[in-house]
Design a protein around this motif. Structure first.
Motif, PDB file in Angstrom:
ATOM      1  N   ALA A 132      84.376  17.596 -35.278  1.00 31.81           N
ATOM      2  CA  ALA A 132      83.224  16.778 -34.923  1.00 31.81           C
ATOM      3  C   ALA A 132      82.374  16.886 -36.279  1.00 31.81           C
ATOM      4  O   ALA A 132      81.547  15.627 -36.315  1.00 31.81           O
ATOM      5  N   ARG A 134      83.099  16.325 -39.064  1.00 28.58           N
ATOM      6  CA  ARG A 134      83.811  15.179 -39.800  1.00 28.58           C
ATOM      7  C   ARG A 134      83.210  13.759 -39.539  1.00 28.58           C
ATOM      8  O   ARG A 134      82.881  13.017 -40.104  1.00 28.58           O
ATOM      9  N   ALA A 135      83.111  13.814 -38.198  1.00 28.95           N
ATOM     10  CA  ALA A 135      82.653  12.929 -37.293  1.00 28.95           C
ATOM     11  C   ALA A 135      81.083  12.346 -37.900  1.00 28.95           C
ATOM     12  O   ALA A 135      81.000  11.191 -38.466  1.00 28.95           O
ATOM     13  N   LYS A 138      80.822  11.038 -41.505  1.00 27.69           N
ATOM     14  CA  LYS A 138      81.738  10.157 -41.532  1.00 27.69           C
ATOM     15  C   LYS A 138      82.755  10.271 -42.767  1.00 27.69           C
ATOM     16  O   LYS A 138      83.009   9.553 -43.754  1.00 27.69           O
ATOM     17  N   PHE A 142      87.259   9.586 -40.239  1.00 29.85           N
ATOM     18  CA  PHE A 142      86.093   8.791 -39.532  1.00 29.85           C
ATOM     19  C   PHE A 142      85.542   7.714 -40.660  1.00 29.85           C
ATOM     20  O   PHE A 142      84.561   7.043 -40.373  1.00 29.85           O
ATOM     21  N   HIS A 143      86.093   7.633 -41.675  1.00 27.85           N
ATOM     22  CA  HIS A 143      85.445   6.645 -42.865  1.00 27.85           C
ATOM     23  C   HIS A 143      85.582   5.215 -42.618  1.00 27.85           C
ATOM     24  O   HIS A 143      85.335   4.337 -43.390  1.00 27.85           O
ATOM     25  N   SER A 145      84.674   3.586 -39.533  1.00 29.11           N
ATOM     26  CA  SER A 145      83.782   3.039 -38.645  1.00 29.11           C
ATOM     27  C   SER A 145      84.552   2.921 -37.107  1.00 29.11           C
ATOM     28  O   SER A 145      84.473   1.964 -36.436  1.00 29.11           O
ATOM     29  N   ASN A 147      86.565   5.461 -33.650  1.00 27.28           N
ATOM     30  CA  ASN A 147      86.785   6.750 -33.091  1.00 27.28           C
ATOM     31  C   ASN A 147      88.251   7.370 -33.583  1.00 27.28           C
ATOM     32  O   ASN A 147      89.204   6.895 -33.106  1.00 27.28           O
ATOM     33  N   SER A 148      88.245   8.484 -34.203  1.00 27.59           N
ATOM     34  CA  SER A 148      89.461   8.825 -34.802  1.00 27.59           C
ATOM     35  C   SER A 148      89.324  10.282 -34.418  1.00 27.59           C
ATOM     36  O   SER A 148      89.888  11.247 -35.443  1.00 27.59           O
ATOM     37  N   MET A 149      89.018  10.954 -33.442  1.00 33.33           N
ATOM     38  CA  MET A 149      88.642  12.241 -32.906  1.00 33.33           C
ATOM     39  C   MET A 149      89.931  12.986 -32.957  1.00 33.33           C
ATOM     40  O   MET A 149      90.375  14.019 -33.345  1.00 33.33           O
ATOM     41  N   ALA A 152      91.421  13.728 -36.216  1.00 33.13           N
ATOM     42  CA  ALA A 152      90.782  14.611 -36.976  1.00 33.13           C
ATOM     43  C   ALA A 152      90.969  16.054 -36.407  1.00 33.13           C
ATOM     44  O   ALA A 152      91.271  17.104 -37.247  1.00 33.13           O
ATOM     45  N   ASP A 180      94.199   6.196 -42.133  1.00 33.20           N
ATOM     46  CA  ASP A 180      93.431   7.257 -41.927  1.00 33.20           C
ATOM     47  C   ASP A 180      93.422   8.600 -42.625  1.00 33.20           C
ATOM     48  O   ASP A 180      92.492   9.355 -42.789  1.00 33.20           O
TER      49      ASP A 180
END
Length: 323
Positions: A132, A134-135, A138, A142-143, A145, A147-149, A152, A180
């Protein structure tokens, strides 16, 4: 011990690629010999389960459809002198695609076997918190834009593994998801700078090529394991080869049954030209040679067994030996 975390996308690519079965078998051997440990975060297992049925359904579907359309076009518009050869070739291709689809099922089962031998990692609260953050910041993944939860979380699982490491262990993070995880502005083979802390030590490795990674583990042993796989691999027969063999067996078995039918109830042998099948028998003798058309009891049993097996492959019931 070499510990490898294989990202979801790599597993899914393996599951739909029949020619990777040799690699999967080598990985299985390394697991059994305890040269390798697979690390599997729970989200990866869940994603593979969600996609398994789709992979089975979609496997080679597009190729099968293309072959069917091509056959229709050739049958409708092909030149008569070439049509038979083209249709035969397309039938061979279609048969091979079906074989590949069966191979895909075998590959998926092999993937499931490997996953059952892996060390499953549960997603703990501290992993979720780090993902989270990381989100919020960014930072990769998550760089971009999006949703890459899950991505991560997978990377933070790797981070937790190396934090609990044995100094003698080698760790590999393997992914095809270069957008990613990789440093795409410099080299896809390098991790994104936002993951630098996780790959700062000589025994922490980032990879986008699973086979290359596996070949680094006990290289001499791995080369030997791959060589063994090559020895056991057999290319499937073409449909035309199977049909030709089935036709030859049909001719030979029919010929012998025909000869048996020439004996009347008194044991007399009738080879008159008026006997049904006389001309067909002569053609078979000319094609194969009379000396190649009689067998002892053992050979006769083998001949019938081969015909039964080929017909089963072509869709008939077992022991269908009508001629």
């Amino acid at each position: 011990m070499v510990k490898v975390l294989i990202d979801t996308c790599v597993w899914l690519e393996l599951a739909k690629t029949p020619d990777k079965i040799k690699l999967l078998n080598v990985i299985n051997d390394l697991l059994d010999q305890q040269f390798l440990c697979l690390l599997i975060p729970k989200p990866i297992l869940d994603e593979i389960q969600r996609n398994k049925e789709r992979i089975i359904t979609d496997s080679n579907k597009g190729l099968q459809s293309a072959v069917k359309k091509a056959k229709l076009v050739v049958e409708a518009h092909g030149e008569s002198q070439n049509k038979k050869a083209v249709i035969e070739h397309l039938n061979n291709v279609g048969f091979k695609i079906n074989s590949l689809q069966e191979s895909s099922l075998h590959v998926i089962k092999m993937v499931e076997t490997l996953l059952s031998k892996a060390s499953t990692m549960e997603v703990t609260d501290d992993i979720i918190v780090k993902a989270a953050h990381r989100a919020i910041d960014k930072r990769a993944p998550f760089h971009r834009s999006k949703n890459s939860m899950n991505d991560a979380i997978i990377m933070e699982c790797f981070g937790k593994c190396i934090a609990e490491k044995d100094e003698n262990d080698q760790f590999y993070f393997v992914s095809l998801n270069v957008n990613d995880f990789s440093n795409t502005t410099v080299n896809n083979n390098l991790p994104h700078p936002d993951f630098a802390d996780y790959f700062s030590r000589p025994n922490h490795h980032y990879s986008i090529d699973l086979e290359e990674t596996i070949r680094k583990i006990e290289p001499e042993l791995v080369e030997e394991l791959f060589a063994d796989q090559d020895d056991y691999f057999e290319e499937p027969r073409l449909l035309s080869e199977i049909l030709d063999a089935e036709n030859e067996l049909f001719d030979k078995i029919w010929y012998n049954r025909h000869l048996d039918s020439l004996f009347d109830q008194n044991g007399n042998f009738d080879l008159s030209k008026s006997h049904p099948g006389y001309s067909a028998a002569l053609k078979i003798e000319k094609k194969y040679g009379r000396e190649n058309l009689r067998w002892d009891d053992f050979e006769w049993g083998m001949l019938n067994g081969k015909l039964s097996a080929l017909r089963w492959v072509l869709g008939d019931d077992w022991d269908f030996l009508d001629t």
